[in-house]
Design an enzyme around this catalytic site. Structure first.
Site, PDB file in Angstrom:
ATOM      1  N   SER A   1       0.847  -1.202   0.000  1.00 33.34           N
ATOM      2  CA  SER A   1       0.000   0.000   0.000  1.00 33.34           C
ATOM      3  C   SER A   1       0.875   1.241   0.000  1.00 33.34           C
ATOM      4  CB  SER A   1      -0.893   0.019   1.239  1.00 33.34           C
ATOM      5  OG  SER A   1      -1.582   1.260   1.349  1.00 33.34           O
TER       6      SER A   1
ATOM      7  N   TYR B   1      -2.160   0.063  10.196  1.00 31.30           N
ATOM      8  CA  TYR B   1      -2.239  -0.377   8.797  1.00 31.30           C
ATOM      9  C   TYR B   1      -0.987   0.043   8.037  1.00 31.30           C
ATOM     10  CZ  TYR B   1      -3.963  -0.831   4.001  1.00 31.30           C
ATOM     11  OH  TYR B   1      -4.110  -1.193   2.680  1.00 31.30           O
TER      12      TYR B   1
END
Length: 259
Positions: free
Chosen positions: A151, A165
């Protein structure tokens, strides 16, 4: 010696087989569908078996070339069980896409130890166990492709995601390099794809419309990413002739992060 091992060629396999984790919906189902369209036999796994089975049936109502299976990526033994199921069903596995992920938006100082652990176990433990189990299996066969879904948050610290995250996805980038170095001599490539914000329900559900508009305005190309293109990137990294690329991280973030 062929790129797949002594005496082994693609002609020995009726279809190439790919396992996509977290494929019950969202980006995972898009990736699985792209592989299916290209002639792969596809195993769609999800924490919820019914969700995975439904997604697989939508791809292939006959059940011959798509199957939905339960897989808790936090459990290494679960990867072993799924690997064995697929080898028994289709004879081999050629590609693993570690897509399963868990995102939670929380203020940095409010993240509890339990919340941090829950996110990291899915986003970092999952790819680690997948790379271990399938990396060893691929290495024994002399051929394999692993694609980890990272990501943008793991590169820039995140903007609309939680710190847990972002930290876990940063770990995925490092794991990719570690496994690539270990498995490269055995005919196995390990790469990562790092998307920026994608045009997916999970993105639209996790931020307010005003915040989403701000995010879109901040992207140089002016729009959220297209999941179908992320799937195409995975397909290319999984290709037989992609052996020159390993340990790489391919960015698709609309220009939000340039290097």
């Amino acid at each position: 010696m062929s790129p797949h091992g002594i005496g082994e060629t693609w002609e020995d396999d009726t279809h190439r087989v790919v396992l996509v984790t977290g494929a019950g919906g969202g980006l995972g189902s898009c990736i699985a569908g792209r592989f299916f369209d290209r002639g792969y036999r596809v195993a769609l796994t999800d924490l919820d078996e019914q969700t995975a089975a439904k997604a697989a049936t939508e791809l292939d109502p006959t059940g011959q070339n798509a199957v939905g299976l339960a897989l808790d990526v936090r459990d290494k033994d679960a990867f072993v069980r799924v690997r064995d199921q697929l080898v028994e069903r289709w004879g081999a596995v050629h590609v693993l896409v570690n897509n399963a992920g868990y995102s939670k938006v929380e203020p940095l100082m409010d993240i509890s130890p339990e919340s941090f652990d829950a996110v990291v176990r899915t986003n970092l433990d999952g790819p680690f166990f997948g790379c271990q189990v399938f990396g060893a299996y691929f290495a024994e066969r002399g051929y394999g492709r692993i694609v980890n879904i990272g990501s943008l948050a793991g590169q820039n610290g995140g903007t609309a995601t939680g710190a847990h995250y972002a930290a876990s996805k940063g770990g995925v980038a490092t794991l990719t390099k570690v496994f690539a170095r270990e498995l490269g001599p055995h005919g196995v490539t390990v790469n990562a794809v790092s998307p920026g914000p994608q045009d997916l329900p999970v993105v639209r559900d996790s931020v307010t419309p005003d915040r989403l508009a701000q995010i879109e305005a901040s992207i140089p190309v002016g729009r959220l990413g297209r999941p179908a293109f992320i799937a195409d990137m995975c397909l290319l990294l999984a290709a037989e002739h992609a052996d020159a690329v390993t340990g790489a991280c391919w960015d698709a973030n609309g220009g939000l992060y340039m290097r």
